[in-house]
Design a protein around this motif. Structure first.
Motif, PDB file in Angstrom:
ATOM      1  N   ILE A  92      39.292  34.521  33.682  1.00  0.00           N
ATOM      2  CA  ILE A  92      38.235  33.695  33.881  1.00  0.00           C
ATOM      3  C   ILE A  92      37.100  34.339  34.769  1.00  0.00           C
ATOM      4  O   ILE A  92      36.025  34.139  34.721  1.00  0.00           O
ATOM      5  N   ARG A  93      37.906  35.444  35.905  1.00  0.00           N
ATOM      6  CA  ARG A  93      36.879  35.947  36.745  1.00  0.00           C
ATOM      7  C   ARG A  93      35.932  36.832  35.799  1.00  0.00           C
ATOM      8  O   ARG A  93      34.883  36.783  35.865  1.00  0.00           O
ATOM      9  N   ASN A  94      36.400  37.524  34.643  1.00  0.00           N
ATOM     10  CA  ASN A  94      35.721  38.386  33.886  1.00  0.00           C
ATOM     11  C   ASN A  94      34.589  37.487  32.962  1.00  0.00           C
ATOM     12  O   ASN A  94      33.560  37.978  33.021  1.00  0.00           O
ATOM     13  N   VAL A  95      35.264  36.524  32.726  1.00  0.00           N
ATOM     14  CA  VAL A  95      34.162  35.438  32.049  1.00  0.00           C
ATOM     15  C   VAL A  95      32.991  35.016  32.974  1.00  0.00           C
ATOM     16  O   VAL A  95      31.978  34.928  32.440  1.00  0.00           O
ATOM     17  N   ALA A  96      33.329  34.614  34.246  1.00  0.00           N
ATOM     18  CA  ALA A  96      32.484  34.235  34.934  1.00  0.00           C
ATOM     19  C   ALA A  96      31.202  35.278  35.173  1.00  0.00           C
ATOM     20  O   ALA A  96      30.120  35.295  35.417  1.00  0.00           O
ATOM     21  N   LEU A  97      31.662  36.446  35.583  1.00  0.00           N
ATOM     22  CA  LEU A  97      30.897  37.858  35.583  1.00  0.00           C
ATOM     23  C   LEU A  97      30.038  37.896  34.412  1.00  0.00           C
ATOM     24  O   LEU A  97      28.857  38.142  34.566  1.00  0.00           O
ATOM     25  N   ARG A  98      30.670  37.920  33.309  1.00  0.00           N
ATOM     26  CA  ARG A  98      29.911  38.262  32.154  1.00  0.00           C
ATOM     27  C   ARG A  98      28.946  37.251  31.651  1.00  0.00           C
ATOM     28  O   ARG A  98      27.693  37.606  31.457  1.00  0.00           O
ATOM     29  N   GLU A  99      29.304  36.128  31.937  1.00  0.00           N
ATOM     30  CA  GLU A  99      28.241  35.004  31.439  1.00  0.00           C
ATOM     31  C   GLU A  99      26.913  35.019  32.722  1.00  0.00           C
ATOM     32  O   GLU A  99      26.004  34.891  32.211  1.00  0.00           O
ATOM     33  N   THR A 100      27.436  35.218  33.948  1.00  0.00           N
ATOM     34  CA  THR A 100      26.221  35.406  34.854  1.00  0.00           C
ATOM     35  C   THR A 100      25.236  36.693  34.417  1.00  0.00           C
ATOM     36  O   THR A 100      24.319  36.487  34.473  1.00  0.00           O
ATOM     37  N   GLU A 101      25.852  37.642  34.193  1.00  0.00           N
ATOM     38  CA  GLU A 101      25.032  38.867  33.769  1.00  0.00           C
ATOM     39  C   GLU A 101      24.309  38.524  32.750  1.00  0.00           C
ATOM     40  O   GLU A 101      22.988  38.761  32.269  1.00  0.00           O
ATOM     41  N   GLU A 102      25.043  37.977  31.426  1.00  0.00           N
ATOM     42  CA  GLU A 102      24.201  37.826  30.209  1.00  0.00           C
ATOM     43  C   GLU A 102      22.912  36.662  30.321  1.00  0.00           C
ATOM     44  O   GLU A 102      22.206  36.848  29.893  1.00  0.00           O
ATOM     45  N   GLU A 103      23.375  35.550  31.297  1.00  0.00           N
ATOM     46  CA  GLU A 103      22.321  34.569  31.512  1.00  0.00           C
ATOM     47  C   GLU A 103      21.327  34.813  32.353  1.00  0.00           C
ATOM     48  O   GLU A 103      20.278  34.179  32.323  1.00  0.00           O
ATOM     49  N   SER A 104      21.553  35.718  33.258  1.00  0.00           N
ATOM     50  CA  SER A 104      20.564  36.094  34.277  1.00  0.00           C
ATOM     51  C   SER A 104      19.906  37.413  34.060  1.00  0.00           C
ATOM     52  O   SER A 104      18.892  37.767  34.714  1.00  0.00           O
ATOM     53  N   GLY A 105      20.356  38.150  33.296  1.00  0.00           N
ATOM     54  CA  GLY A 105      19.850  39.693  32.741  1.00  0.00           C
ATOM     55  C   GLY A 105      19.911  40.318  33.876  1.00  0.00           C
ATOM     56  O   GLY A 105      19.380  41.579  34.232  1.00  0.00           O
ATOM     57  N   LYS A 106      21.153  40.066  35.046  1.00  0.00           N
ATOM     58  CA  LYS A 106      21.244  40.804  36.048  1.00  0.00           C
ATOM     59  C   LYS A 106      22.583  41.930  36.013  1.00  0.00           C
ATOM     60  O   LYS A 106      23.265  41.223  35.493  1.00  0.00           O
ATOM     61  N   THR A 107      22.381  43.025  36.417  1.00  0.00           N
ATOM     62  CA  THR A 107      23.739  43.894  36.212  1.00  0.00           C
ATOM     63  C   THR A 107      23.926  44.414  37.643  1.00  0.00           C
ATOM     64  O   THR A 107      24.964  45.184  37.666  1.00  0.00           O
ATOM     65  N   ASP A 108      23.703  43.774  38.738  1.00  0.00           N
ATOM     66  CA  ASP A 108      23.762  44.311  40.234  1.00  0.00           C
ATOM     67  C   ASP A 108      24.790  43.086  40.695  1.00  0.00           C
ATOM     68  O   ASP A 108      24.488  42.837  41.872  1.00  0.00           O
ATOM     69  N   ILE A 109      25.595  42.567  40.044  1.00  0.00           N
ATOM     70  CA  ILE A 109      26.109  41.688  40.595  1.00  0.00           C
ATOM     71  C   ILE A 109      27.882  41.945  40.908  1.00  0.00           C
ATOM     72  O   ILE A 109      28.031  42.663  40.392  1.00  0.00           O
ATOM     73  N   LYS A 110      28.362  41.261  41.967  1.00  0.00           N
ATOM     74  CA  LYS A 110      29.480  41.590  42.474  1.00  0.00           C
ATOM     75  C   LYS A 110      30.299  40.258  42.978  1.00  0.00           C
ATOM     76  O   LYS A 110      29.642  39.372  43.381  1.00  0.00           O
ATOM     77  N   LEU A 111      31.485  40.254  42.747  1.00  0.00           N
ATOM     78  CA  LEU A 111      32.520  39.100  43.378  1.00  0.00           C
ATOM     79  C   LEU A 111      32.123  39.086  44.996  1.00  0.00           C
ATOM     80  O   LEU A 111      32.449  40.007  45.606  1.00  0.00           O
ATOM     81  N   PHE A 112      31.729  38.175  45.543  1.00  0.00           N
ATOM     82  CA  PHE A 112      32.024  37.933  46.901  1.00  0.00           C
ATOM     83  C   PHE A 112      33.250  37.636  47.642  1.00  0.00           C
ATOM     84  O   PHE A 112      33.249  38.023  48.750  1.00  0.00           O
ATOM     85  N   THR A 113      33.722  36.638  46.918  1.00  0.00           N
ATOM     86  CA  THR A 113      35.292  36.579  47.493  1.00  0.00           C
ATOM     87  C   THR A 113      35.979  36.587  45.945  1.00  0.00           C
ATOM     88  O   THR A 113      35.574  36.428  44.854  1.00  0.00           O
ATOM     89  N   PRO A 114      37.355  37.257  46.243  1.00  0.00           N
ATOM     90  CA  PRO A 114      38.136  37.487  44.952  1.00  0.00           C
ATOM     91  C   PRO A 114      38.665  36.468  44.543  1.00  0.00           C
ATOM     92  O   PRO A 114      39.056  36.301  43.080  1.00  0.00           O
ATOM     93  N   GLY A 115      38.967  35.353  45.153  1.00  0.00           N
ATOM     94  CA  GLY A 115      39.741  34.090  44.516  1.00  0.00           C
ATOM     95  C   GLY A 115      38.754  33.145  43.900  1.00  0.00           C
ATOM     96  O   GLY A 115      37.606  33.119  43.827  1.00  0.00           O
ATOM     97  N   ILE A 116      39.355  32.078  43.426  1.00  0.00           N
ATOM     98  CA  ILE A 116      38.584  31.068  42.936  1.00  0.00           C
ATOM     99  C   ILE A 116      37.968  30.393  43.855  1.00  0.00           C
ATOM    100  O   ILE A 116      38.492  29.954  44.984  1.00  0.00           O
TER     101      ILE A 116
END
Length: 186
Positions: A92-116
């Protein structure tokens, strides 16, 4: 010999869920409900499972960590964090990253904290146009950080906007969205 990438499983997600510290009683109940759902349902990551399904979201902070980028969701007509369906994926971490990139058009996103970061169970209204009955989303959220302020509005949104965390409650009546802002604000 190249090492194989380890596949993230439902059991891995259950272990991650067990480590989440709830912020309030609502989140405590939602964590418990999500764990129970994951344990009892044989197909929790499929969007056609109308007993409910797991979704992944990203709460995307600005580079200075003072604002969050929100989407004015076209179908729900509400300001929300980015997120969406797992479509069979247990990571689900990958899902959150993928959906955020798709919906925001941003490719410069990273996890700020590793956990939920947050867990919320909420009802999705019936959608006759898609043939979907009312159902639950067991939403697992991650805290993300953007490296720039640019964005691109996708077809899923009416608009995107950087909202200062301290002003979020003025545009959102979502208890869980405001809870995430409180968790993030020093």
């Amino acid at each position: 010999m190249t090492p194989q990438k380890r596949i993230y499983t439902k059991d891995d997600l259950l272990a991650d869920m067990a480590a989440v510290e709830p912020f309030d009683e609502k989140e405590r109940a939602d964590i418990r409900a999500t764990i129970e759902f994951l344990r009892r349902d044989s197909n929790p990551f499929d969007r056609t499972n109308f007993a409910g399904h797991i979704t992944g979201s990203g709460f995307l902070l600005s580079p200075d960590r003072q604002s969050v980028l929100l989407t004015h969701h076209a179908a729900l007509d509400k300001w929300l964090q980015f997120g969406g369906h797992a479509d069979g994926e247990a990571d689900i971490r990958n899902v959150a990253l993928r959906e955020t990139e798709e919906e925001s058009g941003k490719t410069d996103i990273k996890l700020f904290t590793p956990g939920i970061f947050d867990v919320d169970v909420h009802e999705i209204p019936e959608n006759p146009n898609k043939g979907e009955p009312r159902h639950l989303h067991y939403d697992i959220r991650y805290l993300l950080l953007a490296r720039s302020l640019d964005f691109k509005v996708s077809h899923e949104s009416k608009a995107l906007q950087w909202v200062p965390l301290r002003e979020l409650s003025a545009i959102s009546f979502s208890g869980s969205l405001n809870r995430m802002a409180i968790k993030t604000t020093p």
